[in-house]
Design an enzyme around this catalytic site. Structure first.
Site, mmCIF file in Angstrom:
data_model
loop_
_atom_site.group_PDB
_atom_site.id
_atom_site.type_symbol
_atom_site.label_atom_id
_atom_site.label_comp_id
_atom_site.label_asym_id
_atom_site.label_seq_id
_atom_site.Cartn_x
_atom_site.Cartn_y
_atom_site.Cartn_z
ATOM 1 N N LYS A 39 0.958 -1.241 -0.084
ATOM 2 C CA LYS A 39 0.025 0.005 -0.047
ATOM 3 C C LYS A 39 1.008 1.183 -0.010
ATOM 4 O O LYS A 39 2.046 1.047 0.296
ATOM 5 C CB LYS A 39 -0.905 0.111 1.065
ATOM 6 C CG LYS A 39 -0.342 -0.153 2.469
ATOM 7 C CD LYS A 39 0.685 0.558 3.140
ATOM 8 C CE LYS A 39 0.462 2.044 3.403
ATOM 9 N NZ LYS A 39 1.836 2.490 4.014
ATOM 10 N N TYR A 88 -4.655 4.124 6.290
ATOM 11 C CA TYR A 88 -5.095 3.448 7.353
ATOM 12 C C TYR A 88 -6.171 4.042 8.020
ATOM 13 O O TYR A 88 -7.391 3.291 8.527
ATOM 14 C CB TYR A 88 -4.181 3.029 8.344
ATOM 15 C CG TYR A 88 -2.691 2.266 7.928
ATOM 16 C CD1 TYR A 88 -2.935 0.996 7.768
ATOM 17 C CD2 TYR A 88 -1.411 2.781 7.821
ATOM 18 C CE1 TYR A 88 -2.235 -0.112 7.263
ATOM 19 C CE2 TYR A 88 -0.479 1.950 7.021
ATOM 20 C CZ TYR A 88 -0.788 0.539 6.948
ATOM 21 O OH TYR A 88 0.090 -0.290 6.612
HETATM 22 P P1 NAD Z 1 12.207 2.419 2.037
HETATM 23 O O1 NAD Z 1 12.460 3.706 1.744
HETATM 24 O O2 NAD Z 1 12.503 1.783 3.292
HETATM 25 O O3 NAD Z 1 12.615 1.356 0.891
HETATM 26 C C1 NAD Z 1 12.360 1.729 -0.446
HETATM 27 C C2 NAD Z 1 13.194 0.773 -0.941
HETATM 28 O O4 NAD Z 1 12.969 0.855 -2.748
HETATM 29 C C3 NAD Z 1 14.589 0.614 -1.069
HETATM 30 O O5 NAD Z 1 15.125 -0.456 -0.919
HETATM 31 C C4 NAD Z 1 15.307 1.555 -2.338
HETATM 32 O O6 NAD Z 1 16.572 1.246 -2.563
HETATM 33 C C5 NAD Z 1 14.231 1.170 -3.364
HETATM 34 N N1 NAD Z 1 14.111 2.232 -4.408
HETATM 35 C C6 NAD Z 1 14.402 1.465 -5.723
HETATM 36 N N2 NAD Z 1 14.219 2.929 -6.383
HETATM 37 C C7 NAD Z 1 13.893 3.962 -5.564
HETATM 38 C C8 NAD Z 1 13.882 5.506 -5.705
HETATM 39 N N3 NAD Z 1 13.809 5.943 -6.955
HETATM 40 N N4 NAD Z 1 13.763 5.933 -4.426
HETATM 41 C C9 NAD Z 1 13.732 5.542 -3.283
HETATM 42 N N5 NAD Z 1 13.700 4.318 -2.991
HETATM 43 C C10 NAD Z 1 13.969 3.623 -4.356
HETATM 44 O O7 NAD Z 1 10.582 2.381 1.923
HETATM 45 P P2 NAD Z 1 9.473 1.231 2.776
HETATM 46 O O8 NAD Z 1 8.982 1.860 4.008
HETATM 47 O O9 NAD Z 1 10.003 -0.107 2.738
HETATM 48 O O10 NAD Z 1 8.324 1.271 1.805
HETATM 49 C C11 NAD Z 1 8.173 0.490 0.441
HETATM 50 C C12 NAD Z 1 6.775 -0.017 0.404
HETATM 51 O O11 NAD Z 1 6.145 -0.487 1.404
HETATM 52 C C13 NAD Z 1 5.839 1.446 0.267
HETATM 53 O O12 NAD Z 1 4.889 1.311 -0.668
HETATM 54 C C14 NAD Z 1 5.202 1.563 1.587
HETATM 55 O O13 NAD Z 1 4.027 2.291 1.805
HETATM 56 C C15 NAD Z 1 5.137 0.316 1.993
HETATM 57 N N6 NAD Z 1 5.262 -0.230 3.545
HETATM 58 C C16 NAD Z 1 4.239 -0.613 4.102
HETATM 59 C C17 NAD Z 1 4.247 -0.795 5.327
HETATM 60 C C18 NAD Z 1 2.936 -1.701 5.833
HETATM 61 O O14 NAD Z 1 2.804 -1.819 7.032
HETATM 62 N N7 NAD Z 1 2.205 -2.410 5.184
HETATM 63 C C19 NAD Z 1 5.105 -0.359 6.304
HETATM 64 C C20 NAD Z 1 5.969 0.408 5.499
HETATM 65 C C21 NAD Z 1 6.011 0.398 4.289
#
Ligand code: NAD
Length: 349
Positions: free
Chosen positions: A121, A205
């Site tokens: 999401k 949420y």
């Molecule tokens: P994050 O920034 O920690 O990780 C993002 C990943 O994408 C990294 O590995 C990064 O290297 C990669 N990436 C590739 N191209 C990129 C770019 N151009 N810019 C930035 N990053 C790039 O993010 P996250 O918190 O892991 O979130 C990722 C997804 O997961 C999102 O959709 C977020 O909403 C979702 N998420 C969901 C929950 C949940 O509880 N369901 C919790 C956290 C995150």
């Protein structure tokens, strides 16, 4: 069915002759916070799936994950060679865990590779993206689920049931909040082009709380965006407040923020109330009702439950709890919320 799926049976579920697997192989795409801290550990606990592969743009991460989770080289991809995943029978499901602006591209690629898809999401920044993702999965005869982990949580399901059973009569008023203080100053969550903004991130949420509590889809919304840190939130909102009207006459007041720590759902019915706090925590969504009922179902790991239930549905070809269409429902409301912010007026959905 795509040529890739037919020829290589990359998705064994699509191949009539392939033996049924006990566990589906999952490839995580994007190894950031959520994959590293939550999904990979959950995949060590799951019974219906396991961490079979990874897709990352960072070679050093590939080495770390390979060593930590014993991932064979043949199951490690980068963003350039991702399409070759179609030829890999170890990978049944691709889980897209990238910034929201990248969800569409990788969901469509995974579908074309003949793989089922789980997508985090918010599903995507626009309704058009969501529709393209759903269409790509349909065209390639694969399933699409959104990572709405809370919908798999029995404590959240209890809220749904109260509305369905009309335990306290009709739902009248909802207060739904989800936010945390994000101290980061240079992250995709602050960039419009990457699908940032609190509405898609935590706002879904608050929105889901209201939708699940009523069991209805909102018919109109009025919203206001704001920020207390304009130096950081230059392109997207830090805080969003929105009021939803539902067909039954129920109304919801929702708040979401990257500057305020809040996470609760309060539902007022004709003859009673329900409170849940937190409403979207990873574990421990607890609550109570006006008749003294306590909401505190045990849960070992929310992500493991989500992954197992989704994979069981894929194996048995039964309905997914939160398919792509569910992600789209939220994004329709999110688009209306931004439209309301721009116009300053109530928007029909
Ligand atoms: P994050 O920034 O920690 O990780 C993002 C990943 O994408 C990294 O590995 C990064 O290297 C990669 N990436 C590739 N191209 C990129 C770019 N151009 N810019 C930035 N990053 C790039 O993010 P996250 O918190 O892991 O979130 C990722 C997804 O997961 C999102 O959709 C977020 O909403 C979702 N998420 C969901 C929950 C949940 O509880 N369901 C919790 C956290 C995150």
């Amino acid at each position: 069915m795509t040529g890739a799926a037919t020829l290589f049976s990359g998705n064994s579920l699509l191949a009539a002759t392939a033996p049924k697997k006990d566990k589906l192989g999952i490839a995580l795409v994007g190894l950031g916070y959520y994959s590293t801290d939550l999904l990979a550990p959950a995949l060590q606990m799951t019974e219906k799936c396991y961490l079979a592969g990874i897709v990352t743009g960072t070679p050093a991460k590939a080495q770390q994950w390979k060593a930590k989770y014993k991932i064979p080289d043949k199951n490690i991809y980068n963003y350039q060679n991702f399409d070759q995943i179609a030829n890999n029978p170890d990978i049944d499901v691709v889980y897209v865990v990238l910034p929201p602006s990248m969800h569409r591209e990788f969901v469509v690629k995974a579908a074309k590779a003949g793989k089922h898809v789980l997508c985090e999401k918010p599903m995507a920044p626009s309704v058009a993206d969501c529709e393209a993702m759903i269409a790509a999965c349909k065209d390639n005869k694969v399933k699409l689920a959104i990572g709405y982990r809370c919908q798999h949580d029995p404590n959240i399901q209890a809220v749904r049931k109260v509305a369905r059973d009309q335990k306290f009569g009709k739902v009248k008023m909802i207060t739904s909040a989800a936010g945390y203080f994000d101290a980061r100053t240079d992250h995709w969550k602050q960039k419009k082009a990457l699908g940032g903004g609190v509405m898609g991130d935590m706002g879904v949420y608050a929105l889901q709380g209201a939708r699940l509590a009523t069991g209805e889809e909102p018919i109109s919304v009025i919203a206001q965006a704001s920020t207390t840190r304009p130096d950081i939130y230059k392109e997207v909102e830090e805080t969003m407040m929105f009021m939803l009207d539902f067909p039954s006459g129920a109304r919801a007041s929702c708040q979401t923020s990257f500057g305020i720590n809040m996470n609760y759902l309060q539902v007022n019915y004709e003859k009673g109330w329900l409170k849940l706090e937190p409403q979207s925590g990873y574990l421990g969504n607890k609550g109570s009702m006006s008749d003294g009922t306590i909401i505190d179902f045990p849960l070992t790991n929310q992500q493991a439950k989500q992954l197992d239930e989704d994979c069981l549905a894929l194996m048995n070809q039964t309905d997914l709890l939160a398919p792509g269409e569910e992600g789209l429902r939220d994004i329709r409301v999110v688009e209306a919320i931004y439209q309301s912010v721009r116009s300053g007026k109530s928007v029909k959905i």
